[in-house]
Write an enzyme that holds these catalytic residues in place. Structure first.
Site, short mmCIF file in Angstrom:
data_model
loop_
_atom_site.label_atom_id
_atom_site.label_comp_id
_atom_site.label_asym_id
_atom_site.label_seq_id
_atom_site.Cartn_x
_atom_site.Cartn_y
_atom_site.Cartn_z
N ASP A 29 5.04 22.87 -0.13
CA ASP A 29 4.40 21.68 0.41
C ASP A 29 3.52 21.94 1.63
O ASP A 29 3.94 22.65 2.56
CB ASP A 29 5.53 20.71 0.82
CG ASP A 29 5.01 19.37 1.29
OD1 ASP A 29 4.55 18.60 0.44
OD2 ASP A 29 5.06 19.10 2.51
N HIS A 76 2.16 13.13 -7.37
CA HIS A 76 2.77 11.98 -6.68
C HIS A 76 1.96 11.50 -5.47
O HIS A 76 2.35 10.53 -4.84
CB HIS A 76 4.18 12.36 -6.25
CG HIS A 76 4.15 13.43 -5.19
ND1 HIS A 76 3.71 14.71 -5.43
CD2 HIS A 76 4.47 13.40 -3.87
CE1 HIS A 76 3.75 15.41 -4.32
NE2 HIS A 76 4.21 14.64 -3.35
N ASP A 77 0.88 12.21 -5.14
CA ASP A 77 0.04 11.82 -4.00
C ASP A 77 -1.29 11.21 -4.44
O ASP A 77 -2.12 10.86 -3.59
CB ASP A 77 -0.31 13.05 -3.14
CG ASP A 77 0.87 13.58 -2.36
OD1 ASP A 77 1.77 12.79 -2.02
OD2 ASP A 77 0.87 14.80 -2.07
N GLU A 91 0.84 24.21 -2.48
CA GLU A 91 -0.04 23.05 -2.27
C GLU A 91 -0.99 23.46 -1.15
O GLU A 91 -0.68 23.32 0.03
CB GLU A 91 0.76 21.81 -1.86
CG GLU A 91 -0.13 20.57 -1.84
CD GLU A 91 0.36 19.45 -0.93
OE1 GLU A 91 -0.04 18.31 -1.15
OE2 GLU A 91 1.14 19.72 0.01
N ASP A 122 11.05 21.57 -4.21
CA ASP A 122 9.93 21.40 -3.30
C ASP A 122 10.32 22.05 -1.97
O ASP A 122 11.38 21.73 -1.43
CB ASP A 122 9.68 19.89 -3.12
CG ASP A 122 8.21 19.57 -3.02
OD1 ASP A 122 7.53 20.22 -2.22
OD2 ASP A 122 7.76 18.65 -3.73
O1 TEU Z 1 1.12 16.51 0.97
C1 TEU Z 1 0.32 17.14 1.92
C2 TEU Z 1 -0.96 16.57 2.12
O2 TEU Z 1 -1.76 17.19 2.80
C3 TEU Z 1 -1.25 15.26 1.48
O3 TEU Z 1 -0.63 14.24 2.18
C4 TEU Z 1 -2.71 15.05 1.47
O4 TEU Z 1 -3.17 14.85 2.78
C5 TEU Z 1 -3.04 13.85 0.65
O5 TEU Z 1 -2.35 13.93 -0.57
C6 TEU Z 1 -4.51 13.83 0.35
O6 TEU Z 1 -4.75 12.87 -0.62
C7 TEU Z 1 2.44 16.87 0.91
C8 TEU Z 1 3.22 16.02 -0.08
O7 TEU Z 1 2.71 16.22 -1.37
C9 TEU Z 1 3.18 14.60 0.35
O8 TEU Z 1 3.83 13.76 -0.56
C10 TEU Z 1 3.83 14.50 1.72
O9 TEU Z 1 3.67 13.21 2.20
C11 TEU Z 1 3.22 15.48 2.69
O10 TEU Z 1 3.08 16.78 2.16
C12 TEU Z 1 4.11 15.63 3.89
O11 TEU Z 1 5.25 16.35 3.55
#
Ligand code: TEU
Ligand code: CA
Length: 560
Positions: free
Chosen positions: A199, A328-329, A256, A98
């Site tokens: 990311d 994971h989000d 992403e 990542d």
């Molecule tokens: O996610 C970026 C991000 O924009 C997400 O937090 C998004 O706002 C959310 O998923 C919407 O539902 C990435 C990573 O995947 C996340 O785990 C991190 O928390 C974030 O970046 C910060 O690094």
């Protein structure tokens, strides 16, 4: 489209902390991944994306990196990482890490030095500003709630953080920062990584100078979506990173990318794009409100279908998307895209087939192959994630009762995807011999790998068959490159599309309802058709009609 080695592959996301704990401390680790490589090989996946394992105080589960060149001791050592790369190679698997470079941790030495001397060299690595006329530089709202400015103790200065306050944003306008990032990326690629998942990348370009945007809540702040829509010129940074790091190494990269302008997709994933691929998030954002989860709508199967088809159309002739139903989000895909009656084995296989057969690189998120579901929470204390706690407060503030707030947050929380992997029906699902860092989903006794691997009709076996089909030389070209052509789009709760290949076509049918569904396919010549995969018997294939059983899917190959 120029063919690339990775087009034919299947990818899998590992969330290391919750995958497999090899030493009983309750936390998944790199040795745990190594021990389970054969499980993954058996499933059939080829590309493994690891969520961050770098040194981190874990304010945002490793997405806050204190040293990009070190492995966090909770996950293991650099020797473990080297061993993982080697063991993966032996099995012809490719590892992606990542790449988290919009921000680092406030415990990174760059930030520590910046705090000691905000005017000095390292101060310029971040966005450090003072108030003007008693006012902060801008009114942007952090993704995790509250404003994006945090005071630097002992000074009159503030630093910018779009995410957690322990995640200061790196200043990409500073060429030194970019140089440091590229050096690090190349160091990892030289080690033998296949590439990166990138990311939160859209955030690296801020519209400057800082200014306020119209407030969209009572807090006087504005959503980052509004801010990013105003940013221009990210291509300079991303093109530079591609030319300095990715191209020379032939790296595979998947971005992403949220909030991208439609007309810029070619710049991102076209032939000369910044990245190899990017995730299609059209379904994940469907129904989400900028006001917060309390105002969000769970998408219906027809919403889901519309989003998938729109993205397929947008990417057609431009680039190769990466397809997911969860990560994971996000909540678990089966708990989010299937209506409650559909959340059983048949429905889960249906959803699997529908997204997996779309054009693009399919990613499976750990546990998805078992049909893992959203968890249950007795109170907000059971939830670990930072952003979820903010959404809970927001629900209460907007008038929800505690129970309503917990129901809403329990549906959307990222913890749903982060509960430990369910290996077996043993204590703690066989994930750890110790105390797991996050509670398991109590359903691990019925949903687990041990009970599904090698069982002909399990969800795991269904995923295995989908992957094998993608690798079957007879159909591979069509599955990998065939154009997606939606049909019967107006039929409710039916998702149907062709994948058009050379001299052959694949038809994908899915009934997202608990009723039988008659599908009129008058033009189909059944004498040339064969069922490649289904989760039920396909009946009455006569006179151009088929009847789909409740929650049935079918993948049908037609040779010309
Ligand atoms: O996610 C970026 C991000 O924009 C997400 O937090 C998004 O706002 C959310 O998923 C919407 O539902 C990435 C990573 O995947 C996340 O785990 C991190 O928390 C974030 O970046 C910060 O690094
Ligand atoms: Ca461990």
């Amino acid at each position: 489209m120029e063919k690339k080695w990775w087009h034919k592959k299947t990818a899998y996301q590992i969330y290391p902390k919750s995958f497999y704990d090899s030493n009983g401390d309750g936390i998944g680790d790199i040795q745990g991944i190594i021990q389970k490589l054969d499980y993954l090989k058996e499933l059939g996946v080829d590309i493994l994306w690891l969520s961050p394992v770098y040194l981190s105080p874990c304010a945002d589960q490793g997405y806050d990196i204190a040293d990009y060149y070190r492995i966090d001791p909770q996950f293991g050592t650099m020797e473990d990482m080297d061993q993982l790369l080697e063991e993966a190679k032996k099995r012809e698997m490719h590892i992606l890490m990542d790449l988290v470079v919009n921000h680092c941790s406030d415990e990174h030495e760059w930030f520590k030095k910046a705090c000691q001397d905000p005017q000095g060299e390292y101060g310029k690595y971040f966005y450090i500003e003072e108030k003007k006329d008693g006012k902060l530089p801008c009114n942007w709202r952090s993704y995790f709630g509250g404003n994006v400015w945090e005071p630097i103790p002992g000074t009159d200065k503030y630093y910018l953080h779009l995410f957690h306050k322990k995640q200061p944003d790196l200043n990409w306008e500073n060429p030194k920062v970019r140089e440091e990032v590229y050096k690090m990326v190349n160091w990892w690629l030289d080690k033998g990584l296949a590439g990166f998942r990138i990311d939160a990348i859209i955030n690296i370009k801020k519209p400057l100078p800082f200014k306020d945007y119209p407030a969209d809540r009572e807090d006087g702040l504005c959503d980052m979506g509004q801010v990013l829509a105003d940013a221009r010129g990210i291509g300079q940074f991303l093109g530079e990173m591609r030319d300095t790091c990715f191209l020379p190494h032939g790296a595979f990269t998947v971005g992403e990318v949220f909030n991208v302008r439609k007309e810029e997709i070619r710049d991102f994933i076209g032939e000369q794009g910044y990245f190899s691929s990017m995730f299609d998030f059209s379904q994940t954002v469907e129904g989400k409100s900028a006001k917060g989860w309390y105002a969000s709508q769970i998408p219906s199967p027809d919403d889901y279908k519309r989003c998938c088809f729109e993205s397929q159309k947008t990417a057609q002739g431009i680039g190769y998307l990466s397809n997911i139903i969860e990560n994971h989000d996000e909540p678990r895909g089966v708990s989010h895209y299937l209506p409650p009656e559909g959340r059983q084995e048949k429905g889960k296989k249906l959803l699997a087939a529908m997204y997996f057969m779309l054009k693009g690189l399919p990613f499976i998120y750990q546990g998805q192959e078992l049909g893992m579901e959203n968890s249950v929470y007795q109170s907000i204390e059971d939830i670990d994630d930072v952003g979820s706690k903010d959404e809970y407060r927001r629900c209460l503030e907007m008038g929800c009762s505690e129970k309503e707030a917990l129901d809403i947050v329990g549906h959307y929380t990222r913890d749903n995807a982060r509960t430990p992997f369910q290996w077996s029906c043993e204590e703690n699902g066989g994930f750890t011999k110790g105390k797991p860092w996050l509670n398991l989903n109590p359903n691990y006794k019925t949903i687990n790998a041990e009970s599904q691997v090698g069982k002909e009709d399990s969800i795991y076996s269904f995923y295995q068959k989908l992957i094998r089909l993608r690798k079957n030389p007879q159909w591979q070209e069509t599955i990998v490159y065939g154009e997606t052509v939606p049909i019967l789009e107006k039929e409710e709760n039916l998702m149907a599309y062709y994948r058009k290949g050379e001299g052959q076509t694949i038809l994908v049918l899915g009934n997202f309802s608990g009723d039988e569904k008659n599908v009129n396919l008058a033009q189909l010549d059944w004498s040339r058709a064969q069922i490649l995969l289904s989760n039920d018997q396909l009946e009455e294939r006569e006179k151009g009609r088929v009847t789909l059983q409740p929650w049935q899917c079918a993948v049908i190959g037609i040779s010309q």
